[in-house]
Design a protein around this motif. Structure first.
Motif, mmCIF file in Angstrom:
data_model
loop_
_atom_site.group_PDB
_atom_site.id
_atom_site.type_symbol
_atom_site.label_atom_id
_atom_site.label_comp_id
_atom_site.label_asym_id
_atom_site.label_seq_id
_atom_site.Cartn_x
_atom_site.Cartn_y
_atom_site.Cartn_z
ATOM 1 N N ASN A 101 0.891 -1.157 0.000
ATOM 2 C CA ASN A 101 0.000 0.000 0.000
ATOM 3 C C ASN A 101 0.929 1.207 0.000
ATOM 4 N N PRO A 102 1.132 1.853 -1.152
ATOM 5 C CA PRO A 102 2.209 2.831 -1.299
ATOM 6 C C PRO A 102 1.980 4.086 -0.462
ATOM 7 N N PRO A 103 3.013 4.911 -0.315
ATOM 8 C CA PRO A 103 2.898 6.107 0.533
ATOM 9 C C PRO A 103 1.675 6.956 0.189
ATOM 10 N N HIS A 104 0.886 7.238 1.219
ATOM 11 C CA HIS A 104 -0.334 8.019 1.063
ATOM 12 C C HIS A 104 -0.670 8.656 2.395
ATOM 13 N N SER A 105 -1.669 9.503 2.414
ATOM 14 C CA SER A 105 -2.110 10.117 3.667
ATOM 15 C C SER A 105 -3.627 10.196 3.689
ATOM 16 N N HIS A 106 -4.159 10.383 4.898
ATOM 17 C CA HIS A 106 -5.591 10.600 5.091
ATOM 18 C C HIS A 106 -5.747 11.984 5.713
ATOM 19 N N PRO A 107 -6.159 12.972 4.928
ATOM 20 C CA PRO A 107 -6.162 14.360 5.419
ATOM 21 C C PRO A 107 -7.128 14.635 6.554
ATOM 22 N N ARG A 108 -8.125 13.763 6.728
ATOM 23 C CA ARG A 108 -9.144 14.055 7.741
ATOM 24 C C ARG A 108 -9.191 13.056 8.889
ATOM 25 N N ALA A 109 -8.207 12.154 8.991
ATOM 26 C CA ALA A 109 -8.317 11.138 10.042
ATOM 27 C C ALA A 109 -6.982 10.502 10.398
ATOM 28 N N SER A 110 -6.883 10.073 11.643
ATOM 29 C CA SER A 110 -5.852 9.121 12.049
ATOM 30 C C SER A 110 -6.361 7.727 11.713
ATOM 31 N N GLU A 111 -5.437 6.770 11.655
ATOM 32 C CA GLU A 111 -5.798 5.399 11.274
ATOM 33 C C GLU A 111 -5.131 4.417 12.221
ATOM 34 N N VAL A 112 -5.854 3.399 12.617
ATOM 35 C CA VAL A 112 -5.276 2.301 13.387
ATOM 36 C C VAL A 112 -5.567 1.011 12.632
ATOM 37 N N ILE A 113 -4.545 0.159 12.492
ATOM 38 C CA ILE A 113 -4.748 -1.120 11.805
ATOM 39 C C ILE A 113 -4.544 -2.269 12.783
ATOM 40 N N PHE A 114 -5.342 -3.309 12.591
ATOM 41 C CA PHE A 114 -5.258 -4.548 13.373
ATOM 42 C C PHE A 114 -4.978 -5.666 12.381
ATOM 43 N N GLU A 119 2.282 -10.938 8.001
ATOM 44 C CA GLU A 119 3.302 -10.100 8.614
ATOM 45 C C GLU A 119 3.578 -8.910 7.695
ATOM 46 N N LEU A 120 3.594 -7.730 8.272
ATOM 47 C CA LEU A 120 3.739 -6.504 7.489
ATOM 48 C C LEU A 120 4.884 -5.646 7.997
ATOM 49 N N GLU A 121 5.472 -4.902 7.079
ATOM 50 C CA GLU A 121 6.314 -3.767 7.453
ATOM 51 C C GLU A 121 5.464 -2.524 7.260
ATOM 52 N N VAL A 122 5.349 -1.705 8.301
ATOM 53 C CA VAL A 122 4.515 -0.510 8.235
ATOM 54 C C VAL A 122 5.317 0.680 8.739
ATOM 55 N N GLY A 123 4.918 1.871 8.336
ATOM 56 C CA GLY A 123 5.618 3.043 8.831
ATOM 57 C C GLY A 123 4.973 4.332 8.389
ATOM 58 N N PHE A 124 5.328 5.408 9.093
ATOM 59 C CA PHE A 124 4.894 6.746 8.698
ATOM 60 C C PHE A 124 6.077 7.697 8.824
ATOM 61 N N ILE A 125 5.963 8.840 8.133
ATOM 62 C CA ILE A 125 7.028 9.840 8.127
ATOM 63 C C ILE A 125 6.509 11.103 8.793
ATOM 64 N N LYS A 137 2.725 -8.307 13.166
ATOM 65 C CA LYS A 137 2.161 -9.598 12.754
ATOM 66 C C LYS A 137 0.764 -9.766 13.327
ATOM 67 N N LYS A 138 0.177 -10.936 13.042
ATOM 68 C CA LYS A 138 -1.201 -11.240 13.422
ATOM 69 C C LYS A 138 -1.475 -10.881 14.885
ATOM 70 N N GLY A 139 -2.579 -10.152 15.092
ATOM 71 C CA GLY A 139 -3.006 -9.781 16.431
ATOM 72 C C GLY A 139 -2.424 -8.475 16.933
ATOM 73 N N GLU A 140 -1.507 -7.868 16.165
ATOM 74 C CA GLU A 140 -0.868 -6.632 16.619
ATOM 75 C C GLU A 140 -1.496 -5.408 15.952
ATOM 76 N N VAL A 141 -1.228 -4.245 16.557
ATOM 77 C CA VAL A 141 -1.863 -2.990 16.159
ATOM 78 C C VAL A 141 -0.788 -1.940 15.880
ATOM 79 N N PHE A 142 -1.047 -1.082 14.907
ATOM 80 C CA PHE A 142 -0.165 0.052 14.639
ATOM 81 C C PHE A 142 -1.025 1.258 14.284
ATOM 82 N N VAL A 143 -0.560 2.450 14.665
ATOM 83 C CA VAL A 143 -1.327 3.681 14.463
ATOM 84 C C VAL A 143 -0.577 4.621 13.519
ATOM 85 N N PHE A 144 -1.329 5.236 12.593
ATOM 86 C CA PHE A 144 -0.794 6.255 11.703
ATOM 87 C C PHE A 144 -1.464 7.585 12.053
#
Length: 213
Positions: A101-114, A119-125, A137-144
């Motif tokens: 899912n290439p670099p993008h932003s959501h101008p009106r919201a924060s995002e949390v993924i479950f 297994e994923l590599e995730v990140g924000f700048i 990995k499965k069962g874990e959460v990350f916030v953008f």
């Protein structure tokens, strides 16, 4: 899994980015041409339980001939009228092995993924150009955080999937590459060339790859 998703939704609702409602319900009238800060409310007499229901996240979506190797299934106010003015929306993202899912932003919201699977590599700048990246990995959460550029990549050998929750009924998505190279009207080639330190013909070539097929 379900209790965690409920907790996430409640947390996002309590920190809603959208305006507060002044009545019990304001189910979106999607047929109305009037747009204020959200949709106008449909007649309460026509509201049904289906206005608050969405089944499309239950199963993986097929990933066919997709160069990015992902499918995003959105559940925002345009799909769930009952989300109108509640400051919440959801999505499911399915990834093929190596899908991104290439670099993008959501101008009106924060995002949390479950993470549902894989297994994923995730990140924000950050605005200071600091990359905050982690493998999850499965069962874990990350916030953008709201408005910041972010990405996800499937680094496992099999498929991966996440459920995403947003604190806006219509968070919006702006992809860096497609916004810059497929805007209408087109961004001038010399602007892109100077911004990316490339020659003008290279900018034209990149634009051609984003042209509708």
């Amino acid at each position: 899994m379900r209790p965690l998703l409920i907790v996430l939704a409640l947390l996002l609702a309590n920190a809603a980015a959208d305006c507060d409602v002044l009545q019990d319900l304001c189910v979106a009238d999607l047929s109305s041409e009037v747009k204020i800060n959200g949709y106008t409310c449909k007649n309460a007499a026509t509201v049904t339980p289906n206005d608050f229901f969405f089944a499309a996240l239950a199963n993986p979506s097929p990933i066919n001939n997709n160069t990015l190797g992902i499918v995003v299934t959105l559940g925002n106010v345009e799909k769930v009228p009952g989300f109108n003015m509640l400051g919440i929306s959801v999505a499911r993202i399915d990834y093929a092995p190596g899908g991104i899912n290439p670099p993008h932003s959501h101008p009106r919201a924060s995002e949390v993924i479950f993470v549902l699977e894989g297994e994923l590599e995730v990140g924000f700048i950050t605005t200071a150009n600091v990359l905050m990246a982690k493998q999850i990995k499965k069962g874990e959460v990350f916030v953008f955080p709201k408005g910041l550029l972010h990405y996800q990549k499937n680094i496992g050998k099999g498929p991966a999937a996440v459920i995403a929750a947003f604190n806006s009924h219509l968070p919006g998505t702006q992809s860096v590459a497609s916004s810059l190279f497929s805007a209408t009207p087109a961004l001038p080639d010399n602007v892109l060339a100077k911004a990316f330190h490339i020659a003008t013909p290279e900018a034209e070539n990149i634009k051609s790859r984003f042209a509708p097929k």
